[in-house]
Scaffold this motif. Sequence first.
Motif, PDB file in Angstrom:
ATOM      1  N   LYS A 276       0.872  -0.984   0.051  1.00 39.91           N
ATOM      2  CA  LYS A 276      -0.085  -0.005  -0.031  1.00 39.91           C
ATOM      3  C   LYS A 276       0.947   1.149   0.083  1.00 39.91           C
ATOM      4  CE  LYS A 276      -4.146  -1.612   2.484  1.00 39.91           C
ATOM      5  NZ  LYS A 276      -4.980  -1.310   3.574  1.00 39.91           N
ATOM      6  N   CYS A 277       0.237   2.260  -0.697  1.00 32.52           N
ATOM      7  CA  CYS A 277       1.039   3.597  -0.624  1.00 32.52           C
ATOM      8  C   CYS A 277      -0.120   4.499   0.119  1.00 32.52           C
ATOM      9  CB  CYS A 277       1.312   4.159  -1.901  1.00 32.52           C
ATOM     10  SG  CYS A 277      -0.228   4.525  -3.059  1.00 32.52           S
ATOM     11  N   ALA A 278       0.377   5.407   0.475  1.00 33.12           N
ATOM     12  CA  ALA A 278      -0.340   6.615   1.393  1.00 33.12           C
ATOM     13  C   ALA A 278      -1.690   6.840   0.735  1.00 33.12           C
ATOM     14  CB  ALA A 278       0.527   7.865   1.424  1.00 33.12           C
ATOM     15  N   ILE A 279      -1.828   6.985  -0.324  1.00 36.28           N
ATOM     16  CA  ILE A 279      -3.163   7.083  -1.028  1.00 36.28           C
ATOM     17  C   ILE A 279      -4.118   6.233  -0.811  1.00 36.28           C
ATOM     18  CG2 ILE A 279      -3.050   6.541  -3.239  1.00 36.28           C
ATOM     19  CD1 ILE A 279      -4.463   9.904  -2.046  1.00 36.28           C
ATOM     20  N   ASP A 280      -3.707   4.987  -0.720  1.00 35.26           N
ATOM     21  CA  ASP A 280      -4.519   3.911  -0.568  1.00 35.26           C
ATOM     22  C   ASP A 280      -5.142   3.766   0.817  1.00 35.26           C
ATOM     23  OD1 ASP A 280      -3.993   2.616  -3.070  1.00 35.26           O
ATOM     24  OD2 ASP A 280      -2.145   1.574  -2.119  1.00 35.26           O
ATOM     25  N   TYR A 281      -4.474   4.323   1.783  1.00 34.54           N
ATOM     26  CA  TYR A 281      -5.062   4.217   3.225  1.00 34.54           C
ATOM     27  C   TYR A 281      -5.992   5.494   3.245  1.00 34.54           C
ATOM     28  CZ  TYR A 281      -1.363   1.091   5.024  1.00 34.54           C
ATOM     29  OH  TYR A 281      -0.351   0.327   5.242  1.00 34.54           O
ATOM     30  N   ILE A 282      -5.702   6.483   2.613  1.00 38.78           N
ATOM     31  CA  ILE A 282      -6.607   7.791   2.749  1.00 38.78           C
ATOM     32  C   ILE A 282      -7.926   7.417   1.871  1.00 38.78           C
ATOM     33  CG2 ILE A 282      -6.804  10.099   1.822  1.00 38.78           C
ATOM     34  CD1 ILE A 282      -3.461  10.074   2.196  1.00 38.78           C
ATOM     35  N   LEU A 283      -7.790   6.833   0.878  1.00 33.73           N
ATOM     36  CA  LEU A 283      -8.945   6.546   0.063  1.00 33.73           C
ATOM     37  C   LEU A 283      -9.836   5.291   0.895  1.00 33.73           C
ATOM     38  CD1 LEU A 283      -7.617   6.034  -3.679  1.00 33.73           C
ATOM     39  CD2 LEU A 283      -9.102   7.744  -2.742  1.00 33.73           C
ATOM     40  N   GLU A 284      -9.342   4.670   1.593  1.00 31.55           N
ATOM     41  CA  GLU A 284      -9.906   3.569   2.458  1.00 31.55           C
ATOM     42  C   GLU A 284     -10.819   4.255   3.711  1.00 31.55           C
ATOM     43  OE1 GLU A 284      -7.359   0.865   4.468  1.00 31.55           O
ATOM     44  OE2 GLU A 284      -7.037  -0.370   2.478  1.00 31.55           O
ATOM     45  N   ALA A 285     -10.152   5.478   4.077  1.00 26.66           N
ATOM     46  CA  ALA A 285     -10.823   6.332   4.883  1.00 26.66           C
ATOM     47  C   ALA A 285     -12.196   7.134   4.282  1.00 26.66           C
ATOM     48  CB  ALA A 285      -9.971   7.309   5.710  1.00 26.66           C
ATOM     49  N   GLU A 286     -12.070   7.405   3.007  1.00 28.10           N
ATOM     50  CA  GLU A 286     -13.086   7.984   2.136  1.00 28.10           C
ATOM     51  C   GLU A 286     -14.146   7.005   2.135  1.00 28.10           C
ATOM     52  OE1 GLU A 286     -13.998   9.936  -2.203  1.00 28.10           O
ATOM     53  OE2 GLU A 286     -12.152   9.065  -1.789  1.00 28.10           O
ATOM     54  N   GLN A 287     -13.718   5.782   1.815  1.00 25.02           N
ATOM     55  CA  GLN A 287     -14.696   4.665   1.566  1.00 25.02           C
ATOM     56  C   GLN A 287     -15.556   4.556   2.772  1.00 25.02           C
ATOM     57  OE1 GLN A 287     -12.599   1.585  -0.105  1.00 25.02           O
ATOM     58  NE2 GLN A 287     -12.439   2.500  -1.992  1.00 25.02           N
ATOM     59  N   LYS A 288     -14.846   4.577   4.005  1.00 26.04           N
ATOM     60  CA  LYS A 288     -15.431   4.419   5.311  1.00 26.04           C
ATOM     61  C   LYS A 288     -16.393   5.576   5.562  1.00 26.04           C
ATOM     62  CE  LYS A 288     -11.752   1.448   7.029  1.00 26.04           C
ATOM     63  NZ  LYS A 288     -10.624   1.438   7.921  1.00 26.04           N
ATOM     64  N   GLY A 289     -16.473   6.809   4.851  1.00 25.65           N
ATOM     65  CA  GLY A 289     -17.377   7.891   5.156  1.00 25.65           C
ATOM     66  C   GLY A 289     -16.453   8.670   6.253  1.00 25.65           C
ATOM     67  N   GLU A 290     -15.177   8.544   6.589  1.00 23.03           N
ATOM     68  CA  GLU A 290     -14.578   9.343   7.381  1.00 23.03           C
ATOM     69  C   GLU A 290     -14.213  10.751   6.968  1.00 23.03           C
ATOM     70  OE1 GLU A 290     -11.545   7.121   9.971  1.00 23.03           O
ATOM     71  OE2 GLU A 290     -11.953   5.544   8.721  1.00 23.03           O
ATOM     72  N   ILE A 291     -14.014  10.827   5.896  1.00 26.56           N
ATOM     73  CA  ILE A 291     -13.697  12.054   5.059  1.00 26.56           C
ATOM     74  C   ILE A 291     -14.301  11.883   3.738  1.00 26.56           C
ATOM     75  CG2 ILE A 291     -11.481  12.568   6.212  1.00 26.56           C
ATOM     76  CD1 ILE A 291      -9.857  11.266   3.522  1.00 26.56           C
ATOM     77  N   ASN A 292     -14.481  13.154   2.985  1.00 23.50           N
ATOM     78  CA  ASN A 292     -14.938  13.275   1.663  1.00 23.50           C
ATOM     79  C   ASN A 292     -13.952  13.230   0.601  1.00 23.50           C
ATOM     80  OD1 ASN A 292     -14.269  16.104   1.721  1.00 23.50           O
ATOM     81  ND2 ASN A 292     -16.100  16.683   2.558  1.00 23.50           N
TER      82      ASN A 292
END
Length: 505
Positions: A276-292
């Motif tokens: 994983k690279c950083a954006i993968d973690y961040i996109l996971e947070a978006e998918q969970k609804g934590e961020i937009n």
Amino acid sequence: MDLLLLEKALLGLFAAIVIATVVSKLRGKRFKLPPGPIPIPIFGNWLQVGDDLNHRNLTEYAKKFGDILLLRMGQRNLVVVSSPELAREVLHTQGVEFGSRTRNVVFDIFTDKGQDMVFTVYGEHWRKMRRIMTVPFFTNKVVQQYRQGWEDEVLEVINDVKKNPEASTNGIVLRKRLQLMMYNNLYRIMFDRRFESEDDPLFNKLKVLNGERSRLAQSFDYNYGDFIPILRPFLRGYLKICQQVKDKRLQLFKDNFVEERKKLASTKATDNNRMKCAIDYILEAEQKGEINEDNVLFIVENINVAAIETTLWSVEWGIAELVNNPHIQQKLRNELDTVLGPGVLVTEPDIPKLPYLYAVVKETLRLRMAIPLLVPHMNLHDAKLGDYDIPAESKILVNAWWLANNPAQWKKPEEFRPERFLEEEAKVEASGNDFRYLPFGVGRRSCPGIILALPILSITLGRLVQSFEMLPPPGQSKIDTTEKGGQFSLHIMKHSTIVLKPISF
């Protein structure tokens, strides 16, 4: 009709002056405000102080008014803190009270009024963004995962310089090649991507837009409209350009990096061994609804500015000081050769064994602090600081450069002398264990990028010194280190030409 409009405008201005005077007197009775130059209605201290609120100018006001002073810049209260004790209050003891960020008309555009991490107010959104960014960017695991890549990038720089015959004779502007290196260092972490050369069209488009964003945001030219709202209509053209640059940058991030990574993730979803690279973690947070989606793009924007640019400025300052202090350059080379052996290039695990290299890095960050006033703080509510009352929503500037360059606190601070961090200041660390030295801030809103910046600086400066004798251009005894200050930044005004003569082993 024009005369009628002029009459109304003058009456409105007169009424505003009267109201401002009355409010000022009432506030003066209610608050014990810090000292500072006497303000005038509407304009405050702006006409006396001007727009250029850089660290050196604010140091002169501190010498006149004391370690805490108040400047009333139009409708904004600007509190400047210039002592370790008061810095401790702002950043640590009262870290919650002063933990918010003040923005201005330009940063409101570039961050969409705080949708990022760096400029959002202190609260739940900030905590969420900080947590989401920490795991993929700011841990020792990340350093160990990517340090080989950083070492390879410096080696690429060294090889490219050796291939350029101009480098060892008339000299080159090394900063251009180092800029590509820094983008690759951070884009490896963010997107598992790198740019092959300085001629890469996408790299150049990115570099131009980031440079324009930095120029517009760091300029003092828009202060008058930020300080005095009735003058804001004169900023329409400037703010329109800011909006256009912001839209182009975010669209570029989205189309060329974020969406590309989403596509890659969807095609390799079954590959559990994929790193994983950083954006993968961040996109996971978006998918969970934590961020937009906007938050995702503003995280990318923060890294482009706060990580790439600031570290590049520090590398450039470090090289300039080593060129202008050849005895320090040679002393560092001797340490590297003695500890590692001639020709054995420094790696990240070697850094703890190289105290003089680390001292050079710390001295660069002290004398040439990339963010000399730190990122501004703000108190959401009325607060106390020292013996004074601080009105709500005041902009708090900690003059970290002066804390680290005050001759009352440091021995011959104007000298570039890494030995101080091996002798009288041996216990002082860049992490902020001493409030005289805060290159990354300290406390809740400190810069988490310290964990990346220190090894990147050490590897880059160490390998360059091992590989080249770095000299001024022919006919010059030193290179120009005139400073260029901005709203928060401190970088070298002229990107210097330097001669790099390869060292034979």
